[in-house]
Design a protein around this motif. Structure first.
Motif, PDB file in Angstrom:
ATOM      1  N   TRP A 168       0.839  -1.187   0.000  1.00  0.00           N
ATOM      2  CA  TRP A 168       0.000   0.000   0.000  1.00  0.00           C
ATOM      3  C   TRP A 168       0.881   1.247   0.000  1.00  0.00           C
ATOM      4  CZ3 TRP A 168      -2.515   2.171   4.961  1.00  0.00           C
ATOM      5  CH2 TRP A 168      -1.641   2.072   6.039  1.00  0.00           C
ATOM      6  N   THR A 169       0.302   2.388  -0.359  1.00  0.00           N
ATOM      7  CA  THR A 169       1.077   3.603  -0.595  1.00  0.00           C
ATOM      8  C   THR A 169       0.880   4.630   0.523  1.00  0.00           C
ATOM      9  OG1 THR A 169      -0.710   4.708  -1.799  1.00  0.00           O
ATOM     10  CG2 THR A 169       0.764   3.255  -3.074  1.00  0.00           C
ATOM     11  N   LEU A 170       1.746   5.644   0.520  1.00  0.00           N
ATOM     12  CA  LEU A 170       1.605   6.730   1.481  1.00  0.00           C
ATOM     13  C   LEU A 170       0.275   7.464   1.303  1.00  0.00           C
ATOM     14  CD1 LEU A 170       5.188   8.277   1.666  1.00  0.00           C
ATOM     15  CD2 LEU A 170       3.925   7.183   3.527  1.00  0.00           C
ATOM     16  N   ALA A 171      -0.178   7.592   0.045  1.00  0.00           N
ATOM     17  CA  ALA A 171      -1.468   8.243  -0.191  1.00  0.00           C
ATOM     18  C   ALA A 171      -2.589   7.442   0.450  1.00  0.00           C
ATOM     19  CB  ALA A 171      -1.709   8.403  -1.691  1.00  0.00           C
ATOM     20  N   GLU A 172      -2.535   6.111   0.330  1.00  0.00           N
ATOM     21  CA  GLU A 172      -3.545   5.257   0.953  1.00  0.00           C
ATOM     22  C   GLU A 172      -3.450   5.321   2.474  1.00  0.00           C
ATOM     23  OE1 GLU A 172      -4.150   1.764  -2.385  1.00  0.00           O
ATOM     24  OE2 GLU A 172      -2.306   1.763  -1.174  1.00  0.00           O
ATOM     25  N   PHE A 173      -2.218   5.375   2.996  1.00  0.00           N
ATOM     26  CA  PHE A 173      -2.008   5.497   4.440  1.00  0.00           C
ATOM     27  C   PHE A 173      -2.639   6.784   4.968  1.00  0.00           C
ATOM     28  CE2 PHE A 173       0.804   7.872   7.383  1.00  0.00           C
ATOM     29  CZ  PHE A 173       0.592   7.149   8.535  1.00  0.00           C
ATOM     30  N   MET A 200       9.617   5.764   8.606  1.00  0.00           N
ATOM     31  CA  MET A 200       8.602   6.548   7.915  1.00  0.00           C
ATOM     32  C   MET A 200       9.243   7.685   7.124  1.00  0.00           C
ATOM     33  SD  MET A 200       5.637   5.134   8.528  1.00  0.00           S
ATOM     34  CE  MET A 200       4.348   6.370   8.290  1.00  0.00           C
ATOM     35  N   VAL A 201      10.282   8.282   7.677  1.00  0.00           N
ATOM     36  CA  VAL A 201      11.016   9.331   6.961  1.00  0.00           C
ATOM     37  C   VAL A 201      11.743   8.738   5.753  1.00  0.00           C
ATOM     38  CG1 VAL A 201      12.915  10.996   7.137  1.00  0.00           C
ATOM     39  CG2 VAL A 201      11.261  10.768   9.017  1.00  0.00           C
ATOM     40  N   LEU A 202      12.322   7.561   5.937  1.00  0.00           N
ATOM     41  CA  LEU A 202      13.035   6.900   4.842  1.00  0.00           C
ATOM     42  C   LEU A 202      12.113   6.619   3.666  1.00  0.00           C
ATOM     43  CD1 LEU A 202      15.670   5.427   3.844  1.00  0.00           C
ATOM     44  CD2 LEU A 202      14.733   3.358   4.895  1.00  0.00           C
ATOM     45  N   THR A 203      10.926   6.090   3.936  1.00  0.00           N
ATOM     46  CA  THR A 203      10.015   5.746   2.849  1.00  0.00           C
ATOM     47  C   THR A 203       9.431   7.006   2.191  1.00  0.00           C
ATOM     48  OG1 THR A 203       8.338   4.097   2.254  1.00  0.00           O
ATOM     49  CG2 THR A 203       7.788   5.566   4.061  1.00  0.00           C
ATOM     50  N   LYS A 204       9.330   8.105   2.956  1.00  0.00           N
ATOM     51  CA  LYS A 204       8.787   9.352   2.425  1.00  0.00           C
ATOM     52  C   LYS A 204       9.787  10.087   1.539  1.00  0.00           C
ATOM     53  CE  LYS A 204       6.264  13.133   2.004  1.00  0.00           C
ATOM     54  NZ  LYS A 204       5.077  13.173   1.106  1.00  0.00           N
ATOM     55  N   SER A 205      11.022  10.276   2.040  1.00  0.00           N
ATOM     56  CA  SER A 205      11.973  11.131   1.323  1.00  0.00           C
ATOM     57  C   SER A 205      13.313  10.476   1.016  1.00  0.00           C
ATOM     58  CB  SER A 205      12.224  12.404   2.136  1.00  0.00           C
ATOM     59  OG  SER A 205      12.959  12.111   3.320  1.00  0.00           O
ATOM     60  N   ILE A 286       5.387  -0.849   6.025  1.00  0.00           N
ATOM     61  CA  ILE A 286       5.498   0.603   5.967  1.00  0.00           C
ATOM     62  C   ILE A 286       4.982   1.028   4.592  1.00  0.00           C
ATOM     63  CG2 ILE A 286       7.116   2.543   5.915  1.00  0.00           C
ATOM     64  CD1 ILE A 286       6.889   1.386   8.691  1.00  0.00           C
ATOM     65  N   PRO A 287       4.110   2.037   4.513  1.00  0.00           N
ATOM     66  CA  PRO A 287       3.545   2.409   3.207  1.00  0.00           C
ATOM     67  C   PRO A 287       4.612   2.877   2.223  1.00  0.00           C
ATOM     68  CG  PRO A 287       2.956   4.009   4.907  1.00  0.00           C
ATOM     69  CD  PRO A 287       3.558   2.843   5.611  1.00  0.00           C
ATOM     70  N   ALA A 288       4.368   2.620   0.955  1.00  0.00           N
ATOM     71  CA  ALA A 288       5.342   2.905  -0.093  1.00  0.00           C
ATOM     72  C   ALA A 288       5.346   4.375  -0.472  1.00  0.00           C
ATOM     73  CB  ALA A 288       5.047   2.049  -1.322  1.00  0.00           C
ATOM     74  N   GLY A 289       6.546   4.956  -0.513  1.00  0.00           N
ATOM     75  CA  GLY A 289       6.731   6.314  -0.975  1.00  0.00           C
ATOM     76  C   GLY A 289       7.164   6.337  -2.429  1.00  0.00           C
TER      77      GLY A 289
END
Length: 411
Positions: A168-173, A200-205, A286-289
């Motif tokens: 699942w993605t960050l948008a879905e999260f 969470m920071v790693l997957t985001k940026s 962890i949601p996908a970035g």
């Protein structure tokens, strides 16, 4: 309800913290007991380590382990003090994130491994790396695991929100977090603790808190972007509760309250979650970035202090503590996702969580060790100290990260 049970366990933990527990091994005037230091969050967890000590003594009657426990928050400061005094326990428990900062009092194990021919090939390579520093191995691992998300199945079902699946993605999260946030409920809990925030920071940026040489790097644009997004889940988007003060237990307490739908966690926490949660727990990645789902792995193990008078016997003890038989047992009671690949089946058999294998295998496929600095405890202390201002929105990520970077130093 979960509240009274947590209060009772907190009382037990307070009563037992720092106490000495003697293993019931054969101590009949022969070999001196080996002291072993370990963190424990309460009586149930302490009993697990007590039982491990007894199991080792039954395996080899020449080895008796005398267990000393304290809370995780106090453990490493106490250990440093004992290293400085030269009276540290023989067997020292160590977390991968903190290995770099405690090697001054620990004995490298490489010579003992080579001399005894001890086979380390069954151990997960990421946690072996995490328990090493400067090319030397300082501990043998008992557990490992990627950081994942735990979620409250009851809250998802009650709100009619589809349960999250691996990939699942960050948008879905963020969408789920908004739908699950109400007058007294929140979709997620955000907190400035290392193992919960950095994945969470790693997957985001894509930002990492250190560089390849172990130097602190908190002020890069990618790090500032990622931490600001994470803090804004509480400060601006209001899908996470505000952090009231410096509280390392905040995320776990909030999730177990039953009023928070999602929290970062790891497979090593399953025992406490299953025993304390008053709801059904689910696991997901962890949601996908932008670059997919990314996460860190962490783990813990057992090493030997330099002040130990009998390192050979201590090494025999830690090889027995991390033997496949014992790690299958730890996995079976839910205390560890075993560091030995051959023992990991026991965790799945005990967990009995639908989709757990799929989640952990997906997380393991992208997990990397979280590399830290020699002063990582200082970094964590400063993040907790400045966290309330960041998560309330009164300070920006750039301001807080520059402050932490300056006060903690680069290495």
């Amino acid at each position: 309800m979960a509240g009274p049970r947590r209060a009772l366990r907190a009382a037990v933990a307070l009563a037992l913290a720092g106490t000495l527990v003697m293993a019931c091994g054969a101590d009949d005037g022969g070999s001196e007991p080996l002291t072993w230091s370990m963190w424990a969050s309460g009586g149930e967890e302490q009993q697990v380590w007590h039982e491990l000590a007894e199991r080792v003594s039954r395996e080899d009657p020449e080895i008796t382990l005398r267990l000393e426990t304290s809370s995780f928050d106090a453990y490493f400061a106490e250990l440093d003090s004992r290293f400085a005094r030269g009276d540290a326990p023989c067997v020292v428990s160590m977390q991968s994130l903190r290995t770099e900062g405690h090697t001054q009092g620990m004995l490298p194990l490489d010579d003992l491994i080579a001399r005894t021919g001890f086979d380390v090939t069954d151990f997960d390579t990421s946690v072996m790396e995490g328990l090493s520093a400067d090319g030397k191995q300082y501990a043998l691992p008992y557990d490992v695991g990627p950081v994942i998300l735990t979620y409250n199945k009851d809250m998802f079902r009650g709100a009619g929100v589809p349960e999250p699946e691996p990939g699942w993605t960050l948008a879905e999260f963020e969408s789920a977090a908004r739908e699950l946030t109400g007058e007294r409920t929140y979709g997620f809990v955000a907190a400035p603790q290392d193992v919960w925030m950095w994945p969470m920071v790693l997957t985001k940026s894509g930002a990492r808190p250190t560089d390849g040489a172990g130097r602190l790097r908190l002020t890069t644009p990618a790090m500032t972007e990622g931490v600001q997004w994470y803090a804004d889940l509480a400060a601006r988007k209001r899908v996470a509760p505000r952090l009231p003060g410096a509280d390392p237990a905040f995320a776990e307490t909030q999730f177990l309250s039953g009023d928070v739908a999602m929290a970062a966690s790891g497979p090593w926490a399953l025992l406490n979650l299953k025993n304390q949660a008053g709801f059904q727990v689910g696991l997901t990645t962890i949601p996908a970035g932008p670059d997919g789902s990314r996460t860190y792995s962490a783990g813990s193990g057992f090493g030997i202090s330099k002040s130990c008078p009998d390192p050979e016997r201590a090494f025999k003890a830690i090889t027995l503590m991390t033997a496949r038989k014992q790690l299958e047992w730890l996995g079976g009671v839910g205390r560890a996702y075993p560091s030995r690949e051959s023992a990991q089946h026991a965790w799945y058999e005990n967990a009995r969580l639908a989709g757990a294998r799929e989640v952990l295998e997906a997380a393991n496929a992208t997990a990397i060790p979280l590399r830290t600095t020699k002063h990582w405890d200082r970094v964590n202390h400063l993040l907790n100290q400045h966290g309330p201002a960041l998560f309330s929105g009164s300070s920006s990520a750039r301001q807080v990260l520059e402050r932490v970077q300056s006060q903690a130093g680069t290495g």
